[in-house]
Design an enzyme around this catalytic site. Structure first.
Site, PDB file in Angstrom:
ATOM      1  N   SER A 261      41.631  51.054  42.709  1.00  0.00           N
ATOM      2  CA  SER A 261      42.284  50.509  41.516  1.00  0.00           C
ATOM      3  C   SER A 261      43.714  51.005  41.430  1.00  0.00           C
ATOM      4  CB  SER A 261      41.497  50.975  40.284  1.00  0.00           C
ATOM      5  OG  SER A 261      42.205  50.675  39.105  1.00  0.00           O
TER       6      SER A 261
ATOM      7  N   THR B  72      43.446  43.265  32.646  1.00  0.00           N
ATOM      8  CA  THR B  72      43.211  44.672  32.345  1.00  0.00           C
ATOM      9  C   THR B  72      43.755  44.978  30.944  1.00  0.00           C
ATOM     10  OG1 THR B  72      43.418  45.112  34.704  1.00  0.00           O
ATOM     11  CG2 THR B  72      43.522  47.031  33.290  1.00  0.00           C
TER      12      THR B  72
ATOM     13  N   THR C 110      39.023  47.265  32.546  1.00  0.00           N
ATOM     14  CA  THR C 110      39.322  45.937  33.080  1.00  0.00           C
ATOM     15  C   THR C 110      38.081  45.161  33.483  1.00  0.00           C
ATOM     16  OG1 THR C 110      40.718  44.762  34.687  1.00  0.00           O
ATOM     17  CG2 THR C 110      39.548  46.685  35.498  1.00  0.00           C
TER      18      THR C 110
HETATM   19  N1  GLY Z   1      41.603  45.357  38.756  1.00  0.00           N
HETATM   20  C1  GLY Z   1      42.898  45.886  38.847  1.00  0.00           C
HETATM   21  C2  GLY Z   1      42.932  47.332  39.185  1.00  0.00           C
HETATM   22  O1  GLY Z   1      41.943  48.013  38.996  1.00  0.00           O
HETATM   23  O2  GLY Z   1      43.934  47.797  39.665  1.00  0.00           O
END
Ligand code: GLY
Length: 610
Positions: free
Chosen positions: A492, A421, A439
């Protein structure tokens, strides 16, 4: 060192009147030194940063444990008018370039987002998604949700094998991708809150892709680590000419990506979702057993949402609502801490105990109760209420750790996530502010590079509860709320946040990369600024901890706690876990006469302002 000199010279040549700083990664076997490039003369003393502005309490010198690798008292990059901070100096420079040309912070953030897709391809992207929190100087605010969604053909148990065991297909390869939202989200933000055209703001990204840029040691290290995984799915990926990872100081040219960005510049987001780029993406999906179709792409729409609006000791926090858990979980943890009239001194066992306990409780709720609000009911009012925080505060024994099992038997399990990310922060000269986190999920996403179009695809499907009650890639064991459904956004932890001072002016623009540690890292920087009155440079360098309910342990950074504090925490009943570095934060803070920008000192990046 030659690379550093070359880089500095190039950057100075382009941005003659800009103030630039570059942070280097201590993780990345970096041979250049950390610190500012061209910004020293204008950097402020850490302790004097807040002086002169009554809404920003004066800063207090911080002390960290002896031997901690990021000493207190470092300087930030200062600029009087505007600032951009990200994990790429080139991408931050793209944002500053747009603001100098008359663009506002949203124009600049969109330029930065596209530039990051070129210059920080492990996480910057057009094949993934993200969240953008915008706070305009006139008081309007909005949260742009451009998280990926599950393809229409997705099914609840699509990642289980015939025996019902979870496979790695939610992590690696074509089937792991959600429908990308980045191009639609950035375009929507620009159309509603920007002042420039997409064709204008995308120019720096096209230039970086077409002419190439010199890669630094952090990106070279990341490429080298990703090489085998990406080449397995994408033998022609631009990052590995002839199958070899580029080295520090070499130039990365991405001709296919330049062509893709040019098409988006000419025809807008629909070029990505409906034109030849969509064809390339779908062809790539078919090649490896993926399920994203033209129909999925055509249907994708970002959501404009009301941000989470909360307060901490009179400072307003504007942050990301679900489908991210970031804003809610941070609000809940900070509301718990606010119940204490004062907090113990930073660095003491009691500080880490209370902060860790607040995170532990907030994560219990996060793991069980949050999901895509378009699909499941999310108890936002309860989770962000001060009264609820008071109840939770009363479950904290001020002298002992509480076991997570005692707190909530049905809670989900969670574990550490590695860095991936990326977050960027932008402010402009009139005080518009943008906090964006984006991300591909894992670093380099699914490992799949879209042939002909030149970008990486995400592996965001793994953020769903791919198998209820079983850990995902990073150990998160989540519940029904986050089960896979076609068209649903996966939960997320991204936490782009804008903090306003007591006069309602932007004080901090902050957010992070690092899975669940995004939540705890973001709020620790905020706490360090508000509660511990650290300069931004110190707030970013201060050792961090992390607690996410399960595994039931407090994670700390190597060298970040004194032996005495470790012993005291163990005595309180904590299981302690040590990790080399926690969280990748990029932040901007208002100071007297302008802004300070600090890229993550544990990783790489740049602050550029004017
Ligand atoms: N892919 C990590 C998040 O969105 O927390």
């Amino acid at each position: 060192m030659l690379w550093s000199m070359t880089r500095t010279t190039v950057r100075r040549g382009i941005q003659s009147a800009m103030f630039v700083s570059l942070s280097s990664s201590w993780l990345a076997a970096c041979s250049r030194s950390a610190g500012s490039v061209g910004g020293n003369a204008t950097s402020q003393s850490a302790v004097s940063a807040g002086v002169g502005d009554p809404a920003i309490p004066a800063r207090v010198a911080a002390t960290f444990p002896t031997g901690w690798h990021l000493p207190a008292g470092a300087k930030a990059t200062f600029a009087p008018q505007a600032m951009a901070v990200s994990n790429s100096l080139d991408a931050s420079a793209a944002a500053a370039e747009i603001m100098r040309a008359g663009g506002n912070a949203v124009d600049a953030a969109v330029a930065l987002g596209f530039a990051l897709a070129v210059a920080w391809p492990e996480a910057g992207n057009i094949g993934g998604g993200g969240y953008m929190v915008i706070r305009m100087a006139d008081g309007r605010s909005v949260a742009v949700d451009y998280r990926e969604i599950a393809p229409l053909a997705a099914t609840r148990n699509m990642y289980l094998d015939a025996e019902g065991n979870l496979t790695d297909r939610s992590i690696d390869g074509h089937l792991s991708s959600g429908v990308p939202g980045a191009v639609a989200g950035l375009s929507a933000a620009l159309a509603k809150y920007g002042t420039m055209s997409l064709a204008q703001v995308i120019q720096p990204a096209i230039r970086l892709a077409r002419d190439g840029f010199v890669i630094d040691s952090a990106l070279a290290g990341s490429m080298s680590r990703a090489r085998t995984r990406v080449l397995k799915f994408s033998p022609t990926a631009a990052y590995f000419p002839n199958g070899v990872a580029l080295k520090t100081g070499e130039r990365l040219v991405q001709k296919d990506l330049a062509r893709t960005l040019q098409a988006i510049a000419e025809r807008g987001a629909s070029a990505f979702y409906e034109g030849w780029i969509a064809d390339s993406l779908v062809a790539e999906q078919k090649r490896g057993g993926g399920i994203i179709t033209r129909d999925d792409l055509k249907r994708y729409v970002p959501a404009l949402r009301t941000p989470i609006n909360t307060t901490y000791r009179g400072f307003a926090l504007v942050s990301m609502p679900p489908s991210s858990s970031g804003g809610v979980t941070n609000a809940e943890a900070m509301n718990i801490l606010e119940q204490y009239p004062t907090l113990p001194a930073y660095g003491t066992a009691k500080w880490f105990h209370l902060v860790g306990s607040a995170y532990q409780r907030a994560f219990v709720d996060r793991n069980a109760k949050l999901g895509d609000p378009d699909f499941v009911k999310v108890p936002l009012a309860q989770l962000t209420s001060k009264a609820y925080a008071k109840l939770l505060r009363n479950t904290i024994d001020d002298t002992r750790a509480t076991s997570t099992k005692q707190l909530e038997p049905k809670m989900a399990q969670a574990a550490r996530e590695p860095t991936h990310t990326t977050h960027y922060s932008v402010v402009d000269k009139v005080g518009n502010a943008v906090a964006t986190t984006t991300t591909l999920n894992n670093s380099w996403g699914s490992g799949v590079w879209v042939r002909g179009a030149g970008f990486m695809l995400n592996d965001e499907m793994d953020d769903f509860a791919a198998q209820l009650g079983k850990p995902n890639m990073y150990g998160l064991v989540q519940g029904e709320q986050n089960a896979i459904q076609p068209g649903k956004r996966m939960l997320s932890a991204m936490s782009p946040t804008i903090v306003l001072d007591r006069n309602g002016r932007v004080l901090l623009v902050v957010g992070a990369a690092g899975g669940p540690t995004i939540i705890t890292g973001t709020s620790q920087v905020i706490l360090n600024v508000i509660e511990n009155r650290m300069s931004l440079a110190d707030a970013m360098r201060a050792p961090r901890v992390h607690h996410q309910a399960l595994p039931d342990s407090l994670t700390f950074e190597t060298g970040g706690l004194t032996a005495a504090v470790i012993a005291e925490l163990k005595g309180m009943g904590y299981g302690l876990k040590e990790q080399r570095a926690l969280v990748n934060v990029n932040a901007i803070m208002r100071v007297h006469g302008g802004w300070e920008g600090v890229p993550e000192p544990r990783r790489s990046g740049g602050a550029v302002g004017y």
